[in-house]
Design an enzyme around this catalytic site. Structure first.
Site, PDB file in Angstrom:
ATOM      1  N   CYS A 380       0.840  -1.200   0.000  1.00 47.21           N
ATOM      2  CA  CYS A 380       0.000   0.000   0.000  1.00 47.21           C
ATOM      3  C   CYS A 380       0.879   1.256   0.000  1.00 47.21           C
ATOM      4  O   CYS A 380       1.519   1.557  -0.994  1.00 47.21           O
ATOM      5  CB  CYS A 380      -0.976  -0.041   1.177  1.00 47.21           C
ATOM      6  SG  CYS A 380      -2.354   1.119   1.016  1.00 47.21           S
ATOM      7  N   HIS A 506      -3.516  -5.240   0.088  1.00 45.27           N
ATOM      8  CA  HIS A 506      -3.050  -5.770   1.378  1.00 45.27           C
ATOM      9  C   HIS A 506      -3.128  -7.302   1.364  1.00 45.27           C
ATOM     10  O   HIS A 506      -4.121  -7.885   1.806  1.00 45.27           O
ATOM     11  CB  HIS A 506      -3.907  -5.224   2.520  1.00 45.27           C
ATOM     12  CG  HIS A 506      -3.662  -3.791   2.829  1.00 45.27           C
ATOM     13  ND1 HIS A 506      -2.768  -3.375   3.795  1.00 45.27           N
ATOM     14  CD2 HIS A 506      -4.192  -2.663   2.294  1.00 45.27           C
ATOM     15  CE1 HIS A 506      -2.761  -2.053   3.846  1.00 45.27           C
ATOM     16  NE2 HIS A 506      -3.614  -1.592   2.943  1.00 45.27           N
ATOM     17  N   GLU A 508      -1.779  -9.400   3.253  1.00 44.13           N
ATOM     18  CA  GLU A 508      -1.781 -10.005   4.589  1.00 44.13           C
ATOM     19  C   GLU A 508      -3.178 -10.395   5.055  1.00 44.13           C
ATOM     20  O   GLU A 508      -3.342 -11.293   5.887  1.00 44.13           O
ATOM     21  CB  GLU A 508      -1.127  -9.065   5.611  1.00 44.13           C
ATOM     22  CG  GLU A 508      -1.886  -7.785   5.923  1.00 44.13           C
ATOM     23  CD  GLU A 508      -1.524  -6.620   5.021  1.00 44.13           C
ATOM     24  OE1 GLU A 508      -1.701  -5.463   5.457  1.00 44.13           O
ATOM     25  OE2 GLU A 508      -1.085  -6.860   3.879  1.00 44.13           O
TER      26      GLU A 508
END
Length: 534
Positions: A380, A506, A508
């Site tokens: 990001c 993102h 994750e």
């Protein structure tokens, strides 16, 4: 089978781990072949945590449908097969907003709107909306018993048992049994008082999950059972463990899942915890290790990067190595320079964030990774700062920055998205949720994913400025992933580097211990290789 409801409350102190407890119970129920739903009720008045400081709230977890939610939902997704949604997390702010809107429409026919029944009915409706087509609905009540903010939620779940039947509703209370070193003994009084408060509200817990740093002796369990009005078998030790993925195994060894299905009168197969045992074994007995630095400005509270740190651990499990994490304050890099900060580091990761503070420190870390050929991963804002660093120091573009930090920059290589220019409200207005990304053949990203199309979760307002694409590509920047509908750059790489990649999304948020995200698996693998070559 009629849906069973399991409500999890917490007492004595906050941060006992209700989210992990809920997630672990969900994992155990799934291991027995049951379908589960996961939900968190937060008692704060904010509509969602999207505008809250990471120092106060920790990470904001984003779902596929764009909800900005509590970090506990990250635990739920990592431990179960659930893909959560906006229904999976709601707050006092959302409940009151919904009730007030209904009152303005005239839904209550001129009646006096009160906490009971209108607020509690709204809470119950939101619980039911998230529990369709499942065997067990697991609901975590945020906050601590005794907090005034939690009272409407506790009253709502009290009513739930009356309405749904005792055999369909289970109350599990997570509490603390502290060990006092000076006295050399465990203390049960905090648990007794916590349960007393819960019973005064009208809720008799069925199972007590007692958080402790050691096994609780049988005589002490008997004492807790006597004073808290539960059976001795219902007092379960939740001992501290080395690896959080060991929690489901520890709970099973304590017989927690057996107590739950017995109480709810559910017949299931024996749980298969083979995958969890494999993960824990790899975590505890790695073949090698690598060290990765996370460079950000919220490092004083590592919960701000919870999904990120877990995703790196997942990458380590996939590579059968231990991942040692070093948190580096990007503001400190601005003040003191890089120096020897990354001398023993095998990989550098710059995560997402907001605001100008610490941005130059992130750029310095990225430059160090690029020039010293250390594997680099930007997420990001981390990707955006990698573009700025490349434009400045490789392409020689003067007065180059993100317009987020310098509106009058002569060369804003990162700028605000077109559909964000007229947005004035902060909450829930970013580009949120899952969007497709098309990967370019022959790139690192394409090799890592092994496919041409992926879908990832986002949370941003600013983007790569396509006006600079040709100039940056001539300098060696590779644009390897794009959202073609609007031409938005999703992934960038650089040529002639062992591993250098930035993504606007993102990853994750989609990594799980059993299914590590490909980018984290590859990044940790590259860092491990760098460690072997160092």
């Amino acid at each position: 089978m009629k849906t069973k409801f399991l409500f999890i409350t917490g007492g004595v102190v906050s941060s006992l781990g209700k989210g992990l407890a809920a997630a672990s119970i969900g994992a155990l129920m799934e291991a027995r072949g049951l379908r589960v739903s996961m939900q968190k009720m937060d008692p704060y008045i904010n509509v969602d945590p999207g505008t809250m400081s990471p120092f106060q709230h920790g990470e904001v977890f984003v779902t596929d449908d764009g909800a900005e939610t509590d970090l506990d939902l990250g635990h739920y997704e990592r431990y179960t097969s659930a893909r959560l949604s906006q229904k999976s997390n709601f707050t006092t702010g959302q409940v009151y907003d919904s009730v007030i809107r209904k009152e303005r429409r005239g839904d209550y026919l001129g009646g006096t709107v009160q906490v009971i029944p209108h607020i509690t009915n709204e809470i119950k409706a939101k619980i039911l909306a998230n529990s369709k087509d499942v065997d067990v609905a697991i609901v975590e009540v945020g906050g601590t018993v005794g907090d005034i903010e939690s009272l409407p939620f506790l009253e709502a779940i009290r009513q739930f048992r009356v309405e749904r039947g005792r055999e369909n509703v289970l109350y599990l209370h997570l509490t603390l049994v502290p060990y006092i070193p000076t006295a050399g003994e465990l203390k049960t009084k905090p648990t007794q008082h916590s349960v007393k408060e819960l019973r005064e509200i009208g809720i008799q817990p069925d199972i007590l999950l007692c958080r402790c740093d050691r096994e609780i002796p049988r005589d002490m369990k008997a004492k807790i059972a006597l004073f808290c009005n539960v059976s001795e078998e219902a007092v379960v030790t939740a001992r501290d463990v080395e690896c959080i993925y060991e929690v489901p195994i520890a709970y099973h060894e304590e017989g927690l899942d057996e107590r739950i299905i017995d109480y709810l009168n559910i017949w299931t197969k024996a749980p298969d915890l083979t995958d969890w045992e494999r993960i824990v074994r790899r975590f505890k007995e790695p073949e090698s290790e690598t060290t990765i630095a996370i460079v950000g400005k919220y490092v004083e509270l590592t919960e701000s990067y919870k999904s990120l740190s877990e995703a790196l651990i997942h990458g380590g499990i996939a590579n059968n190595c231990r991942v040692n994490l070093i948190y580096v304050d990007s503001e400190s890099l601005e003040r003191h320079g890089v120096g020897d900060t990354f001398k023993d580091v095998d990989g550098i990761l710059v995560p997402g964030g907001f605001g100008h503070r610490g941005s130059e420190g992130k750029i310095a870390a990225i430059r160090y990774a690029r020039e010293n050929r250390i594997p680099f991963f930007g997420i990001c804002l981390g990707m955006q700062m990698a573009v700025v660093e490349f434009a400045r120091n490789v392409c020689g573009i003067d007065d180059c920055f993100s317009s987020e930090f310098k509106e009058d920059a002569a060369n804003p290589v990162i700028h605000i998205m077109e559909n964000q220019k007229k947005v004035t409200r902060k909450g829930g207005t970013m580009r949120l949720g899952a969007y497709p990304c098309q990967l370019v053949e022959g790139t690192l990203a394409r090799r890592i994913f092994g496919t041409g199309d992926v879908e990832e979760r986002h949370r941003h307002r600013y983007e790569f400025n396509n006006a600079y694409q040709e100039r940056l590509e001539k300098g060696g920047l590779v644009i390897s992933g794009v959202y073609r509908d609007v031409g938005l750059v999703e992934i960038v790489e650089i040529e002639d580097h062992p591993w250098f990649l930035g993504c606007q999304f993102h990853p994750e948020f989609r990594s799980r211990p059993m299914e590590p995200h490909p980018l984290f698996e590859s990044f940790v693998g590259a860092s491990l290789k760098h460690h072997g070559e160092a």
